[in-house]
Motif scaffolding. Sequence first.
Motif, PDB file in Angstrom:
ATOM      1  N   THR A 166      30.117 -52.177 -26.068  1.00 18.09           N
ATOM      2  CA  THR A 166      29.497 -52.099 -24.740  1.00 18.09           C
ATOM      3  C   THR A 166      30.403 -52.782 -23.717  1.00 18.09           C
ATOM      4  N   TYR A 201      30.742 -54.532 -20.066  1.00 16.77           N
ATOM      5  CA  TYR A 201      29.945 -55.243 -19.068  1.00 16.77           C
ATOM      6  C   TYR A 201      30.816 -55.475 -17.851  1.00 16.77           C
ATOM      7  N   THR A 253      26.260 -54.677 -14.892  1.00 18.58           N
ATOM      8  CA  THR A 253      25.954 -53.377 -15.490  1.00 18.58           C
ATOM      9  C   THR A 253      26.578 -53.284 -16.867  1.00 18.58           C
ATOM     10  N   ASN A 266      27.979 -47.687 -21.964  1.00 23.84           N
ATOM     11  CA  ASN A 266      28.390 -47.189 -23.269  1.00 23.84           C
ATOM     12  C   ASN A 266      29.879 -46.854 -23.167  1.00 23.84           C
ATOM     13  N   THR A 283      27.777 -43.860 -20.108  1.00 16.40           N
ATOM     14  CA  THR A 283      26.368 -43.901 -19.728  1.00 16.40           C
ATOM     15  C   THR A 283      25.944 -45.341 -19.443  1.00 16.40           C
ATOM     16  N   LYS A 343      23.702 -48.337 -19.705  1.00 17.42           N
ATOM     17  CA  LYS A 343      22.660 -48.814 -20.617  1.00 17.42           C
ATOM     18  C   LYS A 343      21.603 -49.595 -19.845  1.00 17.42           C
ATOM     19  N   TRP A 344      22.048 -50.455 -18.931  1.00 18.82           N
ATOM     20  CA  TRP A 344      21.153 -51.218 -18.072  1.00 18.82           C
ATOM     21  C   TRP A 344      21.952 -51.785 -16.910  1.00 18.82           C
ATOM     22  N   ASP A 387      19.266 -55.617 -23.175  1.00 18.92           N
ATOM     23  CA  ASP A 387      18.540 -55.047 -22.045  1.00 18.92           C
ATOM     24  C   ASP A 387      18.802 -55.727 -20.704  1.00 18.92           C
TER      25      ASP A 387
END
Length: 139
Positions: free
Chosen positions: A34, A36, A50, A53, A58, A60-61, A98
């Motif tokens: 992931t 960040y 943020t 992926n 995409t 993720k959160w 999350d």
Amino acid sequence: VRAFSAATGEKIWDTDIGRGRIADVPLAVGPNGTIYTGTNNYPGDGARVTALNATTGTIKWSVVLEGFNVSGIALATDGTLFITAQNTTKLTALNPVDGAIKWEYTHGGFSPSAPSVGPDGTVYFTSGSNAGTTLYAVK
């Protein structure tokens, strides 16, 4: 945010992460790949973090924190994200799954530096005020 092939230089994906511009801090990559990133928004809009992926781009959160510029992102071995932002007096720990706030530490200054995480999980950062600069170690 854009991803390119290291072998060919071709663009793999291009993702619009919303208002603001990418903060002037390195991206962080979690153990599961992931990505960040933080944004540098104008005062009043908040500092956005943020998670993307790495394969598809995409989102993720995405969460908005106090402050207006993400100063730094650091990852602990358990995946916890530690965020500092300008114009706030908080070090924020986020859940990597999350983006929920796990906890916040209020310090005595503004415009903190990017945090670093030691091997024992201690988070280090500096913060300045009219009284000078202070080094913090938070566990």
